[in-house]
Design a protein around this motif. Structure first.
Motif, PDB file in Angstrom:
ATOM      1  N   GLY A  66      -1.535  -1.895 -15.818  1.00 40.59           N
ATOM      2  CA  GLY A  66      -1.158  -1.318 -17.101  1.00 40.59           C
ATOM      3  C   GLY A  66       0.037  -2.020 -17.703  1.00 40.59           C
ATOM      4  O   GLY A  66       0.059  -2.331 -18.904  1.00 40.59           O
ATOM      5  N   THR A  70       0.184  -4.200 -21.431  1.00 39.46           N
ATOM      6  CA  THR A  70       0.893  -3.479 -22.492  1.00 39.46           C
ATOM      7  C   THR A  70       0.680  -4.082 -23.872  1.00 39.46           C
ATOM      8  O   THR A  70       0.384  -3.348 -24.815  1.00 39.46           O
ATOM      9  CB  THR A  70       2.393  -3.347 -22.150  1.00 39.46           C
ATOM     10  OG1 THR A  70       2.511  -2.601 -20.933  1.00 39.46           O
ATOM     11  CG2 THR A  70       3.154  -2.640 -23.245  1.00 39.46           C
ATOM     12  N   LEU A  73      -2.421  -2.891 -25.481  1.00 38.21           N
ATOM     13  CA  LEU A  73      -2.521  -1.450 -25.741  1.00 38.21           C
ATOM     14  C   LEU A  73      -1.591  -0.965 -26.849  1.00 38.21           C
ATOM     15  O   LEU A  73      -1.943  -0.055 -27.593  1.00 38.21           O
ATOM     16  CB  LEU A  73      -2.209  -0.668 -24.457  1.00 38.21           C
ATOM     17  CG  LEU A  73      -3.120  -0.942 -23.265  1.00 38.21           C
ATOM     18  CD1 LEU A  73      -2.527  -0.318 -22.006  1.00 38.21           C
ATOM     19  CD2 LEU A  73      -4.503  -0.423 -23.540  1.00 38.21           C
ATOM     20  N   ILE A  74      -0.397  -1.520 -26.921  1.00 39.59           N
ATOM     21  CA  ILE A  74       0.630  -1.070 -27.859  1.00 39.59           C
ATOM     22  C   ILE A  74       0.789  -2.121 -28.953  1.00 39.59           C
ATOM     23  O   ILE A  74       1.213  -3.252 -28.674  1.00 39.59           O
ATOM     24  CB  ILE A  74       1.982  -0.851 -27.142  1.00 39.59           C
ATOM     25  CG1 ILE A  74       1.828   0.029 -25.901  1.00 39.59           C
ATOM     26  CG2 ILE A  74       3.021  -0.290 -28.112  1.00 39.59           C
ATOM     27  CD1 ILE A  74       1.357   1.440 -26.159  1.00 39.59           C
ATOM     28  N   MET A 114       8.637  -1.003 -22.694  1.00 40.10           N
ATOM     29  CA  MET A 114       7.268  -0.532 -22.928  1.00 40.10           C
ATOM     30  C   MET A 114       6.377  -0.793 -21.722  1.00 40.10           C
ATOM     31  O   MET A 114       5.510   0.009 -21.385  1.00 40.10           O
ATOM     32  CB  MET A 114       6.671  -1.178 -24.189  1.00 40.10           C
ATOM     33  CG  MET A 114       7.376  -0.763 -25.475  1.00 40.10           C
ATOM     34  SD  MET A 114       7.547   1.025 -25.691  1.00 40.10           S
ATOM     35  CE  MET A 114       5.847   1.539 -25.655  1.00 40.10           C
ATOM     36  N   GLU A 115       6.614  -1.904 -21.028  1.00 44.68           N
ATOM     37  CA  GLU A 115       5.826  -2.214 -19.843  1.00 44.68           C
ATOM     38  C   GLU A 115       6.102  -1.200 -18.729  1.00 44.68           C
ATOM     39  O   GLU A 115       5.180  -0.760 -18.039  1.00 44.68           O
ATOM     40  CB  GLU A 115       6.129  -3.641 -19.377  1.00 44.68           C
ATOM     41  CG  GLU A 115       5.533  -4.715 -20.265  1.00 44.68           C
ATOM     42  CD  GLU A 115       6.242  -4.925 -21.612  1.00 44.68           C
ATOM     43  OE1 GLU A 115       5.710  -5.690 -22.434  1.00 44.68           O
ATOM     44  OE2 GLU A 115       7.318  -4.344 -21.844  1.00 44.68           O
ATOM     45  N   THR A 118       4.474   2.088 -19.738  1.00 42.03           N
ATOM     46  CA  THR A 118       3.017   1.981 -19.606  1.00 42.03           C
ATOM     47  C   THR A 118       2.606   2.013 -18.137  1.00 42.03           C
ATOM     48  O   THR A 118       1.588   2.625 -17.784  1.00 42.03           O
ATOM     49  CB  THR A 118       2.507   0.703 -20.299  1.00 42.03           C
ATOM     50  OG1 THR A 118       2.881   0.744 -21.680  1.00 42.03           O
ATOM     51  CG2 THR A 118       1.002   0.573 -20.194  1.00 42.03           C
ATOM     52  N   SER A 121       2.725   5.652 -17.075  1.00 42.12           N
ATOM     53  CA  SER A 121       1.632   6.390 -17.712  1.00 42.12           C
ATOM     54  C   SER A 121       0.292   6.067 -17.063  1.00 42.12           C
ATOM     55  O   SER A 121      -0.502   6.973 -16.770  1.00 42.12           O
ATOM     56  CB  SER A 121       1.571   6.058 -19.209  1.00 42.12           C
ATOM     57  OG  SER A 121       2.778   6.382 -19.844  1.00 42.12           O
ATOM     58  N   THR A 122       0.039   4.794 -16.829  1.00 38.16           N
ATOM     59  CA  THR A 122      -1.232   4.376 -16.243  1.00 38.16           C
ATOM     60  C   THR A 122      -1.365   4.873 -14.808  1.00 38.16           C
ATOM     61  O   THR A 122      -2.443   5.333 -14.394  1.00 38.16           O
ATOM     62  CB  THR A 122      -1.369   2.843 -16.299  1.00 38.16           C
ATOM     63  OG1 THR A 122      -1.175   2.405 -17.649  1.00 38.16           O
ATOM     64  CG2 THR A 122      -2.737   2.396 -15.820  1.00 38.16           C
TER      65      THR A 122
END
Length: 164
Positions: A66, A70, A73-74, A114-115, A118, A121-122
């Motif tokens: 994930g 990143t 996805l973002i 963000m990485e 993520t 979250s993943t």
């Protein structure tokens, strides 16, 4: 911190921030999150009694993947040559939850917040997916940046909460 949003131009249009003139620096981000579940679900995870396999091993790989995905996805995230990704899981028996921590580092022109978010979250979503057959009431939450180091904006450290 800046008082303006960096992903918009003067007319309010979304833009990818130009980092071309920045110098590569060592950057680190640490994110936390958690997944709450029935105590019996946590017991099954710890006993490795989940039909889909070793939950933490699979969630660790998913979190790493994930983080690497990143920018796919973002929107507006820069693809980065990530140097390292570490995921740790802290089960809290009696509290019915697993705490998740991701540490991501890079030598680059922009940060890895963000990485790290993520990755957490993943990993949490993967735990949910692997255990949903026995516990559909699991809750993912409290996903937040705990620390970031490096770059022009310097260091950010969130006040730590009780580790109960």
């Amino acid at each position: 911190m800046s008082d303006h949003l960096t992903h918009f131009d003067a007319e309010g249009r979304a833009v990818m921030v130009d980092v071309g003139g920045k110098t590569d620096t060592r950057r680190l981000a640490i994110a936390h999150g958690e997944i709450r579940m029935k105590e019996s679900t946590l017991t099954r995870i710890l006993d490795r009694d989940v039909e889909k396999g070793d939950v933490f091993a699979v969630a660790r790989v998913a979190g790493i993947m994930g983080a690497k995905k990143t920018p796919d996805l973002i929107p507006l995230c820069h693809p980065l040559p990530i140097g390292s990704i570490q995921l740790d899981f802290t089960p809290r028996p009696g509290a019915g939850r697993v705490e998740i921590e991701a540490r991501v580092s890079v030598d680059g022109k922009t940060g890895v917040e963000m990485e790290a978010l993520t990755a957490v979250s993943t990993a949490a979503l993967t735990i949910y997916d692997m255990c949903k057959a026995v516990d559909r009431e699991m809750e993912i939450g409290a996903i937040r940046l705990m620390e970031k180091h490096g770059g022009k904006s310097g260091t950010f450290i969130r006040a730590r909460e009780d580790a109960s």
